[in-house]
Design a protein around this motif. Structure first.
Motif, short mmCIF file in Angstrom:
data_model
loop_
_atom_site.label_atom_id
_atom_site.label_comp_id
_atom_site.label_asym_id
_atom_site.label_seq_id
_atom_site.Cartn_x
_atom_site.Cartn_y
_atom_site.Cartn_z
N UNK A 1 0.83 -1.21 0.00
CA UNK A 1 0.00 0.00 0.00
C UNK A 1 0.87 1.26 0.00
N UNK A 2 1.89 1.25 0.83
CA UNK A 2 2.81 2.40 0.88
C UNK A 2 3.62 2.50 -0.40
N UNK A 3 4.03 1.36 -0.94
CA UNK A 3 4.89 1.36 -2.12
C UNK A 3 4.21 1.95 -3.34
N UNK A 4 2.90 1.74 -3.49
CA UNK A 4 2.24 2.21 -4.71
C UNK A 4 1.61 3.59 -4.56
N UNK A 5 1.60 4.13 -3.34
CA UNK A 5 0.91 5.41 -3.11
C UNK A 5 1.41 6.55 -3.99
N UNK A 6 2.72 6.76 -4.16
CA UNK A 6 3.17 7.88 -5.00
C UNK A 6 2.75 7.73 -6.47
N UNK A 7 2.84 6.52 -7.00
CA UNK A 7 2.46 6.32 -8.40
C UNK A 7 0.96 6.49 -8.60
N UNK A 8 0.16 6.07 -7.63
CA UNK A 8 -1.29 6.27 -7.73
C UNK A 8 -1.63 7.75 -7.79
N UNK A 9 -0.94 8.55 -6.99
CA UNK A 9 -1.23 9.98 -6.95
C UNK A 9 -0.69 10.69 -8.19
N UNK A 10 0.51 10.32 -8.63
CA UNK A 10 1.16 11.06 -9.72
C UNK A 10 0.75 10.57 -11.10
N UNK A 11 0.28 9.32 -11.22
CA UNK A 11 -0.12 8.74 -12.51
C UNK A 11 0.94 8.97 -13.58
N UNK A 12 2.18 8.51 -13.36
CA UNK A 12 3.26 8.75 -14.32
C UNK A 12 3.08 7.93 -15.59
N UNK A 13 3.91 8.20 -16.56
CA UNK A 13 3.89 7.39 -17.78
C UNK A 13 4.34 5.96 -17.51
N UNK A 14 5.32 5.80 -16.63
CA UNK A 14 5.84 4.49 -16.28
C UNK A 14 5.91 4.33 -14.77
N UNK A 15 5.75 3.09 -14.31
CA UNK A 15 6.03 2.73 -12.92
C UNK A 15 6.78 1.40 -12.94
N UNK A 16 7.75 1.26 -12.05
CA UNK A 16 8.45 -0.02 -11.97
C UNK A 16 7.58 -1.02 -11.24
N UNK A 17 7.77 -2.30 -11.56
CA UNK A 17 7.01 -3.37 -10.91
C UNK A 17 7.88 -4.61 -10.82
N UNK A 18 8.23 -4.98 -9.58
CA UNK A 18 9.00 -6.21 -9.37
C UNK A 18 8.12 -7.41 -9.68
N UNK A 19 8.68 -8.39 -10.39
CA UNK A 19 7.87 -9.49 -10.90
C UNK A 19 7.98 -10.78 -10.10
N UNK A 20 8.40 -10.68 -8.84
CA UNK A 20 8.41 -11.87 -8.00
C UNK A 20 9.02 -11.59 -6.65
N UNK A 21 8.71 -12.44 -5.68
CA UNK A 21 9.28 -12.33 -4.33
C UNK A 21 10.64 -13.02 -4.30
N UNK A 22 11.56 -12.45 -3.50
CA UNK A 22 12.88 -13.05 -3.41
C UNK A 22 13.64 -12.44 -2.23
N UNK A 23 14.69 -13.14 -1.79
CA UNK A 23 15.58 -12.58 -0.77
C UNK A 23 16.31 -11.38 -1.36
N UNK A 24 16.36 -10.29 -0.59
CA UNK A 24 17.00 -9.06 -1.08
C UNK A 24 17.97 -8.62 0.01
N UNK A 25 19.22 -9.07 -0.10
CA UNK A 25 20.20 -8.87 0.95
C UNK A 25 21.26 -7.86 0.51
N UNK A 26 21.22 -6.66 1.11
CA UNK A 26 22.23 -5.65 0.79
C UNK A 26 23.09 -5.34 2.01
N UNK A 27 23.14 -6.27 2.96
CA UNK A 27 23.88 -6.02 4.19
C UNK A 27 25.37 -5.79 3.94
N UNK A 28 25.92 -6.38 2.88
CA UNK A 28 27.34 -6.21 2.59
C UNK A 28 27.68 -4.76 2.24
#
Length: 309
Positions: free
Chosen positions: A94-121
């Motif tokens: 809900x929080x992630x899509x709020x800016x795009x819903x309000x701004x209605x840009x030409x493009x919005x990014x959309x991740x196409x699957x769930x996965x581990x996202x580790x940037x601790x390094x």
């Protein structure tokens, strides 16, 4: 789909790198606007945008933080604005899509699957970090970037109502099959702008063979109905996007994906990164797409139909 001209996307600030890693990372609305405008002037046809809390530099999906820079970018450039729905790590959909819903840009990014996202390094790159930076980075050791089929379908439905099209971010080959699933159901229409992402720990690595496999799979699934763009994280950015362009694809650079312009040398701006990749592409005989040429290739609704500016 092999294209006659190459689209350069610039990811201006993102939500991975933290302020103590580089003094050149845009944080405030003025900095984000200035950096985005500079990237467009250097040749970026697409500006991929995140927002940050101006006081700390932490990722923000508050639509007000986007509203502080979107009109200025719109007034100063004709680049295609692409707003993230990935947001900051750990945020609700809900929080992630709020800016795009309000701004209605030409493009919005959309991740196409769930996965581990580790940037601790990435913590090793911090220089006198704020406490939130360390907590944020270390927390990704126990993070799943959630993009379920229900979540993806919800984003498609809500943003498609505004005429927004998508940059489909694919971190693994399986994400291409997820996109094909939604295409088969008629929930997305070509041309598909596929951003193949390499180098995030938890997803596919930056081996050239992985790019070849992603390209072959996308060709098999989508044929002429797609445009493939390449994103290489960190030190692999310029070599991998160059390889993608040689193979007929498009490119993404920017401080979201990589902080360095050369080994041991911090990039001073997004414009510097766009200028470098443009020089590489033109030296290889590639022609660079203008924003309007990119609009025609991607089938966007046009800059006059967004809700900002």
């Amino acid at each position: 789909m092999t294209s006659k001209k190459t689209i350069i996307s610039c990811a201006v600030t993102g939500s991975i790198h933290t302020p103590s890693m580089s003094p050149h990372l845009p944080v405030t609305a003025d900095q984000i606007a200035e950096s985005a405008i500079g990237a467009a002037e250097a040749g970026a046809a697409v500006l991929h945008l995140h927002a940050r809390m101006p006081e700390t530099g932490a990722p923000s999906q508050d639509p007000a933080h986007y509203a502080a820079f979107l009109p200025r970018i719109h007034a100063a450039t004709d680049a295609i604005v692409n707003i993230t729905t990935g947001g900051g790590l750990g945020m609700s959909m809900e929080a992630r899509i709020a800016p795009a819903l309000q701004a209605a840009p030409e493009l919005a990014s959309l991740n196409m699957g769930s996965f581990n996202f580790n940037i601790s390094a990435a913590e090793k790159g911090c220089r006198d970090p704020q406490p939130w930076e360390v907590d944020y980075l270390r927390g990704t050791r126990d993070l799943i970037m959630s993009n379920t089929f229900t979540q993806i379908e919800t984003v498609l439905a809500k943003l498609s109502e505004t005429g927004t099209r998508f940059e489909f971010e694919c971190y693994d080959t399986g994400h291409l099959y997820n996109l094909a699933h939604f295409a088969d159901r008629g929930l997305v229409k070509p041309p598909f702008f596929v951003q193949a992402i390499f180098g995030v720990t938890g997803a596919q690595g930056t081996d050239p063979e992985n790019l070849m496999h992603m390209r072959a799979t996308a060709e098999r699934l989508f044929g002429d109905d797609h445009l493939l763009s390449v994103l290489g994280a960190g030190r692999s950015q310029f070599p991998l996007v160059t390889m993608g362009a040689i193979l007929g694809g498009h490119v993404r650079v920017g401080l979201e994906d990589n902080l360095y312009i050369a080994k041991g040398q911090l990039a001073k701006s997004n414009a510097q990164m766009v200028t470098k990749v443009r020089r590489i592409l033109e030296d290889l005989g590639q022609e660079i797409a203008t924003p309007d040429e990119a609009r025609a290739m991607l089938g966007t609704k046009g800059r006059d139909k967004v809700s900002f500016g």
